[in-house]
Design an enzyme around this catalytic site. Structure first.
Site, PDB file in Angstrom:
ATOM      1  N   HIS A   1       0.867  -1.180   0.000  1.00  0.00           N
ATOM      2  CA  HIS A   1       0.000   0.000   0.000  1.00  0.00           C
ATOM      3  C   HIS A   1       0.909   1.238   0.000  1.00  0.00           C
ATOM      4  O   HIS A   1       1.952   1.232   0.660  1.00  0.00           O
ATOM      5  CB  HIS A   1      -0.836   0.077   1.300  1.00  0.00           C
ATOM      6  CG  HIS A   1      -2.104  -0.718   1.282  1.00  0.00           C
ATOM      7  ND1 HIS A   1      -2.540  -1.415   2.392  1.00  0.00           N
ATOM      8  CD2 HIS A   1      -3.060  -0.895   0.326  1.00  0.00           C
ATOM      9  CE1 HIS A   1      -3.704  -1.999   2.106  1.00  0.00           C
ATOM     10  NE2 HIS A   1      -4.038  -1.699   0.868  1.00  0.00           N
TER      11      HIS A   1
ATOM     12  N   CYS B   1      -2.119   2.947   9.078  1.00  0.00           N
ATOM     13  CA  CYS B   1      -3.143   1.988   8.653  1.00  0.00           C
ATOM     14  C   CYS B   1      -4.303   1.948   9.653  1.00  0.00           C
ATOM     15  O   CYS B   1      -5.443   1.655   9.275  1.00  0.00           O
ATOM     16  CB  CYS B   1      -2.563   0.599   8.540  1.00  0.00           C
ATOM     17  SG  CYS B   1      -1.154   0.450   7.465  1.00  0.00           S
TER      18      CYS B   1
HETATM   19  N1  ARG Z   1      -3.792  -7.059   6.779  1.00  0.00           N
HETATM   20  C1  ARG Z   1      -4.209  -5.852   6.115  1.00  0.00           C
HETATM   21  C2  ARG Z   1      -4.219  -6.080   4.613  1.00  0.00           C
HETATM   22  O1  ARG Z   1      -3.351  -6.751   4.128  1.00  0.00           O
HETATM   23  C3  ARG Z   1      -3.315  -4.719   6.487  1.00  0.00           C
HETATM   24  C4  ARG Z   1      -3.773  -3.394   5.953  1.00  0.00           C
HETATM   25  C5  ARG Z   1      -2.838  -2.278   6.257  1.00  0.00           C
HETATM   26  N2  ARG Z   1      -3.399  -1.038   5.904  1.00  0.00           N
HETATM   27  C6  ARG Z   1      -2.763  -0.058   5.264  1.00  0.00           C
HETATM   28  N3  ARG Z   1      -3.393   1.058   5.111  1.00  0.00           N
HETATM   29  N4  ARG Z   1      -1.570  -0.213   4.749  1.00  0.00           N
HETATM   30  O2  ARG Z   1      -5.083  -5.624   3.916  1.00  0.00           O
END
Ligand code: ARG
Length: 262
Positions: A162, A256
């Site tokens: 991300h 996150c």
């Molecule tokens: N386990 C989540 C996923 O893989 C983590 C999300 C993390 N969020 C972020 N905004 N980077 O989707």
């Protein structure tokens, strides 16, 4: 400034959809709660409004509110998750954002868009990531919905799946980012468009140091942020490292866990 958070009541690593997640690497639930509470308290102490969304059993990644949507000026583009494992969250985010008074829109079905995980404002420009979770085709659609200019940035390292894992807006003209997580042309675009950049080596970004929220001159981040303190200070910021070990097991850190509302 207001932040949307979700208590980690049902948080866990129950599937593997990014390289950080290993089902056998069990989350310490009490510790996760402590870490989440410390972040919640830090926001309160800084005088932010924290809105809470009710966690829903069976949605272990719901504490990662950044992935709910991207919002601007009363409008929200809500997410369509790449992985079926998280798609069950979508109706809850739509309901929560409607309750908060946002006018909702969505990217077309069949394309994925993961909200503020992949869409970050730097001043009035929306920096949008693609390559892992968000389809590039959604960028223009999101830009149109929010009536903003979009800069598309290509992510190339699966650990930084991300945009918010490798780039953090510190102010309208300042970002910190890990160039190694981007395609070379995208790293060049960031350097060209943003007057002040702090470059973070991948080995620090691995500790989720770029996954941070700035409140005034304070950068709330993970432990490890002290290693970029000198660069932050030169730009007028100071870092505060919060332990995030349990959330890093799921591939997330401070940012996150925090959807910035407006
Ligand atoms: N386990 C989540 C996923 O893989 C983590 C999300 C993390 N969020 C972020 N905004 N980077 O989707």
């Amino acid at each position: 400034m207001a932040i949307l958070m979700c208590r980690p009541d049902y948080f866990g690593v129950e599937y593997e959809i990014n390289p950080w997640m290993h089902i056998q690497n069990e989350v310490d639930h009490d510790r996760a709660e402590e870490q989440w509470n410390a972040l919640f308290d830090a926001y309160q102490q800084l005088g932010l409004d924290v809105e809470l969304v009710e966690p829903v059993r069976g949605n272990p990644d719901m504490p990662f509110t950044a992935n709910a949507a991207v919002v601007r000026a009363g409008k929200a583009v809500v997410s369509r998750f790449r992985h079926p494992e998280r798609q069950s969250e979508e109706p809850f985010w739509r309901a929560a954002l409607t309750d908060l008074g946002y006018r909702l829109s969505q990217t077309p079905e069949g394309l994925s868009f993961e909200g503020a995980g992949d869409a970050l404002f730097v001043g009035d420009r929306l920096f949008a990531g693609y390559g892992f979770r968000t389809d590039r085709e959604t960028h223009a659609i999101v830009g149109e919905a929010l009536d903003v200019e979009v800069v598309s940035l290509q992510l190339v390292d699966p650990r930084f799946y991300h945009l918010d894992t490798c780039l953090c807006p510190l102010g309208p003209e300042t970002v910190m980012f890990a160039p190694g997580a981007f395609a070379p042309a995208s790293a060049r675009a960031i350097r060209k468009l943003v007057p002040h950049v702090i470059e973070v080596p991948l080995r620090l970004a691995e500790g989720f140091v770029c996954n941070a929220i700035t409140v005034g001159d304070q950068v709330l981040s993970s432990v490890g942020v002290e290693r970029v303190e000198g660069s932050l200070e030169r730009e007028g910021f100071s870092g505060r490292g919060l332990p995030m070990t349990e959330f890093i097991k799921a591939g997330g850190g401070v940012r996150c866990l925090s959807l910035v509302l407006d």
